[in-house]
Structure formats: C-alpha cells, structure tokens
Design an enzyme around this catalytic site. Sequence first.
Site, short mmCIF file in Angstrom:
data_model
loop_
_atom_site.label_atom_id
_atom_site.label_comp_id
_atom_site.label_asym_id
_atom_site.label_seq_id
_atom_site.Cartn_x
_atom_site.Cartn_y
_atom_site.Cartn_z
N ALA A 64 0.86 -1.17 0.00
CA ALA A 64 0.00 0.00 0.00
C ALA A 64 0.90 1.23 0.00
O ALA A 64 2.05 1.17 0.44
CB ALA A 64 -0.88 -0.01 1.24
N GLY A 107 0.83 -4.98 0.86
CA GLY A 107 -0.35 -5.09 0.01
C GLY A 107 -0.05 -5.74 -1.33
O GLY A 107 -0.95 -6.29 -1.97
N GLU A 110 -0.22 -9.35 -0.61
CA GLU A 110 -1.65 -9.64 -0.42
C GLU A 110 -2.38 -9.66 -1.76
O GLU A 110 -3.27 -10.49 -1.98
CB GLU A 110 -2.27 -8.59 0.51
CG GLU A 110 -1.74 -8.72 1.93
CD GLU A 110 -2.15 -7.57 2.84
OE1 GLU A 110 -2.01 -6.40 2.42
OE2 GLU A 110 -2.58 -7.83 3.97
N GLU A 130 4.75 -4.84 6.99
CA GLU A 130 3.96 -3.78 7.63
C GLU A 130 4.41 -3.48 9.05
O GLU A 130 4.40 -2.33 9.49
CB GLU A 130 2.46 -4.16 7.65
CG GLU A 130 1.80 -4.14 6.29
CD GLU A 130 1.85 -5.46 5.55
OE1 GLU A 130 2.69 -6.32 5.89
OE2 GLU A 130 1.04 -5.63 4.61
C1 HXC Z 1 4.95 4.54 -1.16
C2 HXC Z 1 6.84 3.66 -2.09
C3 HXC Z 1 6.53 2.39 -1.54
C4 HXC Z 1 5.33 2.26 -0.79
C5 HXC Z 1 8.39 2.25 -2.63
N1 HXC Z 1 7.99 3.52 -2.74
N2 HXC Z 1 7.52 1.53 -1.91
N3 HXC Z 1 6.05 4.72 -1.89
N4 HXC Z 1 4.59 3.37 -0.61
N5 HXC Z 1 4.94 1.09 -0.27
C6 HXC Z 1 8.66 4.62 -3.44
C7 HXC Z 1 9.86 5.14 -2.66
O1 HXC Z 1 9.45 6.02 -1.66
C8 HXC Z 1 10.65 5.81 -3.76
O2 HXC Z 1 10.07 7.07 -4.03
C9 HXC Z 1 10.40 4.91 -4.96
O3 HXC Z 1 9.21 4.16 -4.67
C10 HXC Z 1 11.52 3.92 -5.18
O4 HXC Z 1 11.72 3.20 -3.98
P1 HXC Z 1 13.14 3.06 -3.26
O5 HXC Z 1 12.88 2.79 -1.83
O6 HXC Z 1 14.02 4.21 -3.61
O7 HXC Z 1 13.69 1.76 -4.01
P2 HXC Z 1 14.64 0.62 -3.42
O8 HXC Z 1 15.77 1.19 -2.65
O9 HXC Z 1 14.94 -0.25 -4.59
O10 HXC Z 1 13.73 -0.20 -2.36
C11 HXC Z 1 12.57 -0.84 -2.83
C12 HXC Z 1 11.71 -1.35 -1.62
C13 HXC Z 1 11.46 -0.14 -0.66
C14 HXC Z 1 12.49 -2.44 -0.87
C15 HXC Z 1 10.45 -1.92 -2.18
O11 HXC Z 1 10.93 0.97 -1.44
C16 HXC Z 1 10.49 -0.46 0.43
O12 HXC Z 1 10.86 -1.03 1.46
N6 HXC Z 1 9.21 -0.03 0.28
C17 HXC Z 1 8.23 -0.16 1.30
C18 HXC Z 1 7.73 -1.59 1.40
C19 HXC Z 1 6.70 -1.72 2.48
O13 HXC Z 1 6.92 -1.40 3.66
N7 HXC Z 1 5.46 -2.19 2.09
C20 HXC Z 1 4.38 -2.32 3.02
C21 HXC Z 1 3.54 -1.06 3.01
S1 HXC Z 1 2.19 -1.14 4.14
P3 HXC Z 1 10.97 8.39 -4.23
O14 HXC Z 1 9.97 9.46 -4.36
O15 HXC Z 1 11.86 8.49 -3.04
O16 HXC Z 1 11.73 8.12 -5.51
C22 HXC Z 1 1.08 -2.10 3.38
C23 HXC Z 1 -0.21 -2.27 4.13
C24 HXC Z 1 -1.21 -3.07 3.36
O17 HXC Z 1 1.28 -2.62 2.33
C25 HXC Z 1 -2.57 -2.89 3.90
C26 HXC Z 1 -3.64 -3.23 2.91
C27 HXC Z 1 -4.99 -2.67 3.25
#
Ligand code: HXC
Length: 256
Positions: A64, A107, A110, A130
């Site tokens: 998400a 997400g 999921e 998460e």
């Molecule tokens: C918003 C995101 C994002 C996310 C990546 N980006 N994942 N933005 N939400 N989930 C954005 C980054 O901010 C960045 O934007 C760009 O995408 C590239 O990502 P980087 O981090 O620079 O790339 P990298 O170093 O290759 O790392 C990739 C990654 C990392 C490992 C996927 O981005 C990451 O850990 N993302 C978060 C993963 C996460 O926690 N997911 C769970 C979310 S909560 P900029 O603008 O800086 O270029 C969830 C709840 C679900 O999913 C509930 C359902 C109802």
Amino acid sequence: MPEILLERPRHDVLLVRLNRPEAKNALNNAVRMQLAEAFTEAAADDTLRAIVLTGNAEAFAAGADIKDMAEAGAIEIMLRRTHLLWRAIAQCPKPVIAAVNGYALGGGCELAMHADIIIAGESAQFGQPEVRVGIMPGAGGTQRLLRAVGKFKAMKMVLTGKPVTAREAEAMGLVSEVVADAEVLPAALALAQTIAAMPPLAVQQIKEVMLAGADAPLETALMLERKAFQLLFDSKDQKEGMRAFAEKRRPDYQGC
Ligand code: HXC
C-alpha cells in the site's frame, strides 16, 4: 498515464499491468479503484476466460502507498472502504494468475495472494513488512498467508517483516511455480491460454468450490463439491467433452 494498463493478448485473456513504476507500483487509492473496476468488468465479460495480473521487472507491487497513509486516522482509513475494492478481486469468478517479478511486499503480497495461481521470477521477493512501519497486514496478509503456508512460516514472515525469496516462497507453498525472470509473463500467459481453452463453466465451478470449501467444514465442502459436480452434467460442454473423448477428437467448448 493510467495507474493500471489493460491489454488483451488474446481475445479471451485479460492482462492487467500495475503502472506506477516511480513508486514501485505502490497501491494508492487510484490503483485500487482501477483494479476493482477492471475486475468487476472482467467478471461480467463472457468472452474472458482468464486474467493475468502483473507489475514490471522491479516490482509486482511494494505494498500500500505508505505516503498516502502516513497521516491518516483510523476513521479516515475506515471510510476509505478499501475492503470493498479488494473484494472485487477476491470475488472475481474467472481464474486469476499473478505474474510476479521483483517486490511483492505488504499489500503487493496480499494482492498476489488474491490470485489463484502465482508464477514468480527467480529474483522475486515476497514479504509482509507492515510491522516495520508500525501497522500490520490489512488485506488478507495474516489470514491468506496463514492458510497458504501454515502458522509457523506465516508468523515468522509477518512478525519480522523479513521477505522470502521466490525459491523459499515456492518451498513453503506461497507460489505455484518459479521461472527465470524473463519467463514470468510468457509462462503466465501460456498458463492463461491453457486454462482459457478449458470449458469455462467447469473452470468457474472449480474455482468457486475450492475457495468456498477451503474455509468450510469438510463435510460441507464435500457437499459443495458434489453439488457443483452434479450441476456440470447439465452443461453442453460436459456432453461435448465426453463425446469428443469417445470419438477421439478435440472438443469444441461453447461455455454453456
Ligand atoms: C509509497 C513507495 C513504496 C510504498 C516504494 N515507494 N515503496 N512509496 N509506498 N509502499 C517509493 C519510494 O518512496 C521511492 O520514491 C520509490 O518508490 C523507489 O523506492 P526506493 O525505496 O528508492 O527503491 P529501493 O531502494 O529499490 O527499495 C525498494 C523497496 C522499498 C524495498 C520496495 O521501497 C520499500 O521497502 N518499500 C516499502 C515496502 C513496504 O513497507 N510495504 C508495506 C507497506 S504497508 P521516491 O519518491 O523516493 O523516488 C502495506 C499495508 C497493506 O502494504 C494494507 C492493505 C490494506
């Protein structure tokens, strides 16, 4: 640019591509709404026999959109009613194949688990991170994962947030097949083509009974199976399939 792209690689297969490469295909509200709309329309389209859902080479979806949720309160999150959007995917009667390259996190994992079959590239990663941002899975990550891989693998993934590789995911039953990264989409499309050639009423009954039965007591699930099995004997495709077998020819299925 639209947040998802829709293609028809064949007349009976829909390819849905997530299209937010700048955010690793993070699921914001626009993506979820467009996905729900695409799956709702696909469910009603009699010409469609299978759906392939994919991202890009780097990410299936990295979860998400965290930036979209960071300052939200509980009531705001509730009023977004995102479960209704996920439901459109979960309740799609057509077989759904997830073609996963790169990150399938939160997400994104999921979303992959909403599919019926998951084809993963060797470099794919699956995880529920998460907990690392102070929340927990909210679209099936505690429940679908638990049912797919069992308590002990699921707990480890969800409590640590640590992702697993495609091979690890395959070993624990989270993916159907691992292929070379470049082969993910071709393999998923080939599978879609194979399923699209099957009699669609049988395909839909199989999907419905397997998903509904998985959460029902065994006797109830077996009754569901029996009823659907019996129902198919009133389809023209059952007659065609069995006659074609006896006559040693290819069946011509009509979907009725
Ligand atoms: C918003 C995101 C994002 C996310 C990546 N980006 N994942 N933005 N939400 N989930 C954005 C980054 O901010 C960045 O934007 C760009 O995408 C590239 O990502 P980087 O981090 O620079 O790339 P990298 O170093 O290759 O790392 C990739 C990654 C990392 C490992 C996927 O981005 C990451 O850990 N993302 C978060 C993963 C996460 O926690 N997911 C769970 C979310 S909560 P900029 O603008 O800086 O270029 C969830 C709840 C679900 O999913 C509930 C359902 C109802």
